[in-house]
Design a protein around this motif. Sequence first.
Motif: not given
Lengths: 404, 404
Positions: B94-103
């Motif tokens: 989920n952390d990685d997913r949040a990073v992708l959403a921010e990007l």
Amino acid sequence: MVGAGVIGLATAWRCAQRGFNVTVVDPDPGRGASHYAAGMLAPVTEAHFGEESLLHLTIEAARRYPAFVADLQAAAGISVGYRTTGMLAVAFDNDDRAVLAELHAYHNSLGLTSTLLSSRECRDREPALAPAIRAGLWVEGDHQVDNRRLVQALRAACDRVGVRFLPTEAHLDVHGNRVRGANGIPAAATVLAAGAWSPHVAGLPEAVRPPVRPVKGQILRLRVDPNRPLLTRAVRAFVRGRPLYVVPRETGEIVVGGTVEEMGFDQRVTVEAVADLLDDARRLVPGLVDADFVEASAGLRPGSPDNGPMVGPSGVDGLVIATGHYRNGILLAPITADAVAELLATGAIPEEFVPFDPRRFFDPDWSARHSHRRTAPAASPRSGKDGTSAEPDAARDEKEAATK
Amino acid sequence: MVGAGVIGLATAWRCAQRGFNVTVVDPDPGRGASHYAAGMLAPVTEAHFGEESLLHLTIEAARRYPAFVADLQAAAGISVGYRTTGMLAVAFDNDDRAVLAELHAYHNSLGLTSTLLSSRECRDREPALAPAIRAGLWVEGDHQVDNRRLVQALRAACDRVGVRFLPTEAHLDVHGNRVRGANGIPAAATVLAAGAWSPHVAGLPEAVRPPVRPVKGQILRLRVDPNRPLLTRAVRAFVRGRPLYVVPRETGEIVVGGTVEEMGFDQRVTVEAVADLLDDARRLVPGLVDADFVEASAGLRPGSPDNGPMVGPSGVDGLVIATGHYRNGILLAPITADAVAELLATGAIPEEFVPFDPRRFFDPDWSARHSHRRTAPAASPRSGKDGTSAEPDAARDEKEAATK
């Protein structure tokens, strides 16, 4: 001589020293199994139940190694990294420990020296070993040599004694029932020493095609600071069911190997093998994580149906075979070279090679005749020198022969 | 030209095309960072907050790439493996997913195109991806090129247009306040394009030593059957906190990289990096276990204090700098080459390189003057062609100049 691996080169050198004119034919000298080996000289830790003839040969080979190394280094002016630091086999669990205990008992039954060690005793000797080690078996008499420097020294020694090299694919020149040389160069005797490629040399008569097969070994070369060597002894183990050896050189090189794969002529290095070797090596010696990764490569050992080499007359006039050394090529090269040189000079092979006569695979009658011979009063290993050759097909004592 | 990496070669080619006599000095052409790169052309997935000037430059560089490739392939007769298959960034948690959403939101704010994908949508596109993938970000506009074939093509193109190569260590010839050439070859302009080695070129005046540093990247080259390619798109991810990219070529080569290490001039490949890359790559694409292991190597990217390149006049007469491209050297090589050729021909650098003037690091007054210039009516990117050079120190339009 067909083949410039460690067997072919050592044999060429020894034959040339005895006054033969020798030409070695190989498209890529020194780049076969000898190049990829780890250089372990381990008759005791490699001893297997039921292979006592081979054990007898490898023990004798190891006994003669120091004199061979001294001779070669003097002739070539190159150190071959011979180390008499022994070998430590270690166990990760109770099953492995039981295997080591059995091996120790087997050694005892044969009069060989090995010592069972506790986990602490292993780590006292090699502090870099993983704490998870349960037990060890210490074999002081198993040594190592740097196989690449050995090949390099043999080439230099060959050059100095006048051996010629023909860097091309070999083809045998066969006339009637006799091999008369190779690549247009006539020779009284031609020695087939092309490792796993031996059966595929052009012109080889079908009836004496040696039954060797390529047995792939993938191997890593790592490096540490030679002043902080991590290990001082070769170590072997089963790690998660897979055999592994880790061989430290004085130069800081650390050879990591263990795969035994029946894949045909396939020298590809695979992600799976590299990853497994790195995982297993770090499980055995955690500090290897900080080593440099220098090389990953794959060699093809010349495997033999009974794990023993094929050294001696082929049964075809003019053709001698020296291949099938499987996992023991580096160890057996000097004793093989001496035996072939003796055979070419005297017509007789030393006694310790009689069980490894290539004709055991070609001639259904050979075994019968062979057991007859073995019951005769044992000749001394070099008795062939009296000129009464027990091997009628072997090349004769022709000092001027061009041995290829 | 000092340096025969992708920057030096592309610049030499473009300068020679404009009629300059060009000599390239490099002891080992094409064997610097360009040789070890993965060849990703990824302005969007490489976009970082706060680096909008760089993003503007990399977007423009990517836009011009197809024309450059067509031009180069026609000139060299070598395909450079340019693939417009896009890039997929994936998330394992989920952390990685949040990073992708921010990007993705960042991309939207800049008018860049990217698409958030579910786990299933990722695996629909690339079935070899691990089922553990949670989400992905699809960037259709990020492409790739085969960096080694690119370097090879640039060398061939240089040869065809008459660029000379001097395969030796470079030293600048400095007289008074002016660089007059290198290695005894006089030149009206000398371009310093030696990547991470740029500050250490002999003779370089201390005042204009570019503040680049070597940033080590370790990289694997694997291989699969090109008819069963496993992946069709470049994939990147964070695996256990480590960045990883996996770049498949049409040839079956699969480049696996990701390490970013500040180690000085250290190109050793380490057990740790190889093992981590193999572990992480298999976690991302489990089928890689069956790939061949071809090569492990380490390159040194020319890192810059602000992650932007240094391209333009040095401030010392006769010396132009083109280095510091860090992770974007392959992408920025064509646009850099055009800019330097333009600078040498007209005395003015194209507008998009103004923020990357090397003098931002040498001259405390430069920024002030630069901000003044930026408030003047914007010239067209190529306005320097009118001959009124805004860069008084730049090399003049001397068609007969020997550019080294």
